[in-house]
Scaffold this active site. Structure first.
Site, short mmCIF file in Angstrom:
data_model
loop_
_atom_site.label_atom_id
_atom_site.label_comp_id
_atom_site.label_asym_id
_atom_site.label_seq_id
_atom_site.Cartn_x
_atom_site.Cartn_y
_atom_site.Cartn_z
N THR A 1 0.79 -1.23 0.00
CA THR A 1 0.00 0.00 0.00
C THR A 1 0.83 1.29 0.00
OG1 THR A 1 -1.41 1.35 1.44
CG2 THR A 1 -0.23 -0.41 2.50
N GLU B 1 0.11 3.69 1.73
CA GLU B 1 0.12 4.13 3.12
C GLU B 1 1.55 4.05 3.70
OE1 GLU B 1 -2.39 5.41 4.78
OE2 GLU B 1 -1.62 5.32 6.83
N TYR C 1 -1.08 0.07 12.49
CA TYR C 1 -1.11 -1.22 11.81
C TYR C 1 -0.27 -2.22 12.61
CZ TYR C 1 -2.94 0.02 7.11
OH TYR C 1 -3.70 0.38 6.04
N LYS D 1 1.76 -3.44 7.56
CA LYS D 1 1.92 -3.56 6.10
C LYS D 1 3.39 -3.40 5.69
CE LYS D 1 -2.28 -4.11 4.21
NZ LYS D 1 -2.62 -5.09 3.16
P1 NAP Z 1 -11.63 -4.50 2.04
O1 NAP Z 1 -12.78 -4.15 1.15
O2 NAP Z 1 -11.58 -3.98 3.42
O3 NAP Z 1 -11.54 -6.11 2.07
C1 NAP Z 1 -10.74 -6.77 3.02
C2 NAP Z 1 -10.98 -8.27 2.89
O4 NAP Z 1 -10.19 -8.96 3.88
C3 NAP Z 1 -12.44 -8.70 3.16
O5 NAP Z 1 -12.75 -9.77 2.30
C4 NAP Z 1 -12.38 -9.18 4.60
O6 NAP Z 1 -13.40 -10.10 4.94
C5 NAP Z 1 -11.02 -9.88 4.58
N1 NAP Z 1 -10.48 -10.10 5.93
C6 NAP Z 1 -10.31 -9.20 6.92
N2 NAP Z 1 -9.80 -9.81 8.01
C7 NAP Z 1 -9.63 -11.13 7.70
C8 NAP Z 1 -9.16 -12.25 8.40
N3 NAP Z 1 -8.76 -12.19 9.67
N4 NAP Z 1 -9.13 -13.46 7.75
C9 NAP Z 1 -9.57 -13.57 6.46
N5 NAP Z 1 -10.04 -12.52 5.75
C10 NAP Z 1 -10.08 -11.31 6.36
O7 NAP Z 1 -10.25 -4.06 1.34
P2 NAP Z 1 -9.94 -3.73 -0.20
O8 NAP Z 1 -10.17 -2.27 -0.43
O9 NAP Z 1 -10.61 -4.72 -1.06
O10 NAP Z 1 -8.37 -3.92 -0.24
C11 NAP Z 1 -7.80 -5.20 -0.51
C12 NAP Z 1 -6.38 -5.25 0.03
O11 NAP Z 1 -5.60 -4.21 -0.59
C13 NAP Z 1 -6.23 -5.00 1.53
O12 NAP Z 1 -5.16 -5.80 1.98
C14 NAP Z 1 -5.87 -3.54 1.64
O13 NAP Z 1 -5.16 -3.27 2.83
C15 NAP Z 1 -5.03 -3.36 0.40
N6 NAP Z 1 -5.01 -2.02 -0.18
C16 NAP Z 1 -6.18 -1.40 -0.50
C17 NAP Z 1 -6.15 -0.15 -1.10
C18 NAP Z 1 -7.42 0.56 -1.49
O14 NAP Z 1 -7.36 1.76 -1.75
N7 NAP Z 1 -8.56 -0.14 -1.58
C19 NAP Z 1 -4.91 0.47 -1.38
C20 NAP Z 1 -3.74 -0.21 -1.06
C21 NAP Z 1 -3.80 -1.47 -0.48
P3 NAP Z 1 -14.89 -9.60 5.40
O15 NAP Z 1 -15.62 -9.29 4.13
O16 NAP Z 1 -15.40 -10.77 6.13
O17 NAP Z 1 -14.68 -8.37 6.26
N1 GDD Z 2 -12.47 7.43 6.35
C1 GDD Z 2 -12.59 8.78 6.48
N2 GDD Z 2 -13.74 9.33 7.03
N3 GDD Z 2 -11.56 9.56 6.05
C2 GDD Z 2 -11.72 10.91 6.15
C3 GDD Z 2 -12.87 11.50 6.68
C4 GDD Z 2 -13.92 10.66 7.15
O1 GDD Z 2 -14.96 11.12 7.64
N4 GDD Z 2 -12.71 12.85 6.63
C5 GDD Z 2 -11.52 13.09 6.08
N5 GDD Z 2 -10.90 11.91 5.80
C6 GDD Z 2 -9.56 11.77 5.24
C7 GDD Z 2 -8.64 10.86 6.04
O2 GDD Z 2 -8.10 11.56 7.17
C8 GDD Z 2 -7.59 10.51 4.99
O3 GDD Z 2 -6.61 11.52 4.92
C9 GDD Z 2 -8.37 10.52 3.67
O4 GDD Z 2 -9.64 11.13 3.97
C10 GDD Z 2 -8.62 9.14 3.07
O5 GDD Z 2 -9.15 8.30 4.07
P1 GDD Z 2 -9.72 6.83 3.73
O6 GDD Z 2 -10.71 6.91 2.64
O7 GDD Z 2 -10.16 6.22 5.01
O8 GDD Z 2 -8.46 6.07 3.11
P2 GDD Z 2 -6.93 5.96 3.58
O9 GDD Z 2 -6.11 6.74 2.59
O10 GDD Z 2 -6.75 6.28 5.00
O11 GDD Z 2 -6.64 4.41 3.42
C11 GDD Z 2 -7.01 3.69 2.24
O12 GDD Z 2 -5.97 3.77 1.28
C12 GDD Z 2 -4.72 3.16 1.69
C13 GDD Z 2 -3.75 3.34 0.53
O13 GDD Z 2 -3.15 4.61 0.59
C14 GDD Z 2 -7.30 2.24 2.64
O14 GDD Z 2 -7.86 1.57 1.53
C15 GDD Z 2 -6.03 1.52 3.08
O15 GDD Z 2 -6.30 0.11 3.27
C16 GDD Z 2 -4.97 1.68 1.99
O16 GDD Z 2 -3.77 1.08 2.45
#
Ligand code: NAP
Ligand code: GDD
Length: 380
Positions: free
Chosen positions: A139, A141, A163, A191
């Protein structure tokens, strides 16, 4: 005639999440046999992949099967890998919410850090380390507080969220002068650990293991508490008279937001290369939370006018003066990642990946879906 070596069997952890659901669709279309690990929950957690079972019109070349397991339970991982004999493993399972990681830091480390090494060891226990290709969901992050903009594979990591171990309460009790220096020593980043354990297993055991350093990616299937989805759901409700206003935290954080559909293709492409490596996946464009809010309101024909400062700032409808956005300090994070902007030129050069969805199209896709959802089911 297909032989055993032609068989394409994918195992996805986190298949019920946003990315898992798009990746399962993508691989089924390519003819893969897709297996997913789901964890036991007291209510249904398969809504995002339900259609892959139910749609009789979907004559997908591949097949899907789900298995119970958990990233905190090594024996379940070994059992599933033994039964499935995958050729590719996509490790997407995680406690993925940054704000929540401050509340459940130990559990986040258990799943997001130790979970990865459990899975890598399960592959070795099953004797598949020479044949299986492994993708890990790393990520942006990890860049956290870096001053380098844009960030690429050579940018040093500087994580800003626990984390990991709950040193946070100790940290806040420290005197201000010490905080900045000590944060690096105290905050164990799950991570970050996973990133390096993947690199280590690649080097130590010659495994085909890749880290995809993915920047934020969103979609109509994004979890409801991430900021983009929270905004599009709330605006849909406000438009239908089901909600008065929206409460947010830091409006000035900037993110490089892409579409999840584009990003799952990059995961697959990484595993089709000759040599395993780590890649940044990003759009190369960064927008603030404020801009996302303005663009989403603009889509329903409303212009936001900002007034006040800090926690007193509000967003009003420029025409009617209606209050639409308020700041609530409970959404501020103990430590924030201010600006993320990715440089995905390595992925473009090595396997031709580039994003196909613009920022405007992403907002439109999410707004359309949430307007339709709230009309269909106002209690959603
Ligand atoms: P998500 O929607 O939160 O999905 C997370 C998945 O992990 C869900 O299927 C959840 O199951 C499963 N999970 C959580 N805890 C578990 C456990 N203990 N054992 C088995 N499964 C478990 O996340 P996403 O947005 O699809 O992201 C996928 C991956 O990419 C994550 O690793 C995230 O950290 C990473 N990532 C995401 C982003 C982004 O912007 N989306 C960016 C960078 C990296 P349930 O459905 O049961 O909760
Ligand atoms: N969730 C949330 N809720 N975020 C808020 C809010 C709120 O009400 N108001 C402002 N924010 C700001 C957060 O402080 C952050 O700076 C930004 O919006 C994005 O927040 P999120 O959408 O929660 O995503 P994230 O960037 O913290 O994390 C996501 O992206 C990462 C990759 O950079 C997740 O998907 C992580 O799993 C992933 O690693």
């Amino acid at each position: 005639m297909s032989t055993n070596s032609d068989k394409r069997v994918a195992l996805i952890t986190g298949i019920t999440g946003q990315d898992g659901s798009y990746l399962a669709e993508f691989l089924l279309e390519k003819g893969y046999e897709v297996h997913g690990i789901i964890r036991r929950a007291s209510s249904f957690n398969t809504a995002r992949i339900q259609h892959l079972y139910e749609d009789p019109k979907c004559h997908r070349p591949g097949k899907m099967k789900l298995h119970y397991g958990d990233m905190t339970d090594s024996s379940s991982l070994i059992k599933v890998i033994t039964a499935v004999q995958p050729t590719e493993i996509y490790n997407l399972a995680a406690q993925s919410h940054v704000m929540v990681s401050f509340e459940v830091s130990e559990y986040t480390a258990e799943v997001d850090a130790v979970g990865t090494v459990r899975l890598l060891d399960a592959i070795r226990t099953c004797g598949l380390e020479k044949s299986v290709k492994f993708y890990h969901a790393s990520t942006s992050e990890l860049y956290g507080r870096t001053s380098e903009v844009p960030q690429n594979e050579r940018t040093p990591f500087y994580p800003r969220s626990p984390y990991g171990i709950n040193y946070y309460s100790f940290y806040i009790s420290l005197k201000q002068d010490f905080k900045h220096d000590i944060i690096l020593l105290l905050i164990a980043c799950a991570k970050l650990y996973s990133f390096w354990i993947v690199v280590n297993y690649r080097e130590a055991y010659n495994m085909f293991a890749c880290n995809g350093i993915l920047f934020n990616h969103e979609s109509p299937r994004r979890g409801e508490t991430f900021v983009t989805r929270k905004v599009t759901r709330s605006i849909a409700k406000i438009q239908l008279g089901l909600q008065d206003f929206l409460e947010l935290g830091n409006l000035d954080a900037k993110r490089d937001w892409g579409h999840a559909k584009d990003y799952v293709e990059a995961m697959w492409l990484m595993l089709q290369q000759e040599i395993p490596d780590d890649y940044v996946i990003a759009t190369g464009e960064s927008h603030s939370v404020r801009e996302f809010v303005e663009t989403a309101f603009q889509y329903v024909g409303r212009t936001i006018e900002w007034k006040g400062e800090g926690v007193k700032e509000i967003g009003q409808d420029a025409e009617t003066g209606q209050l639409l956005v308020k700041i609530n300090s409970k959404y501020f994070r103990p430590t924030e990642v201010d600006v993320l902007l990715g440089d995905a030129s390595k992925a473009k050069e090595k396997f031709g990946w580039k994003p196909t969805t613009t920022f405007q199209d992403l907002v439109k896709d999410m707004m359309d879906a949430d307007l339709a959802l709230m009309k269909r089911d106002p209690t959603a």
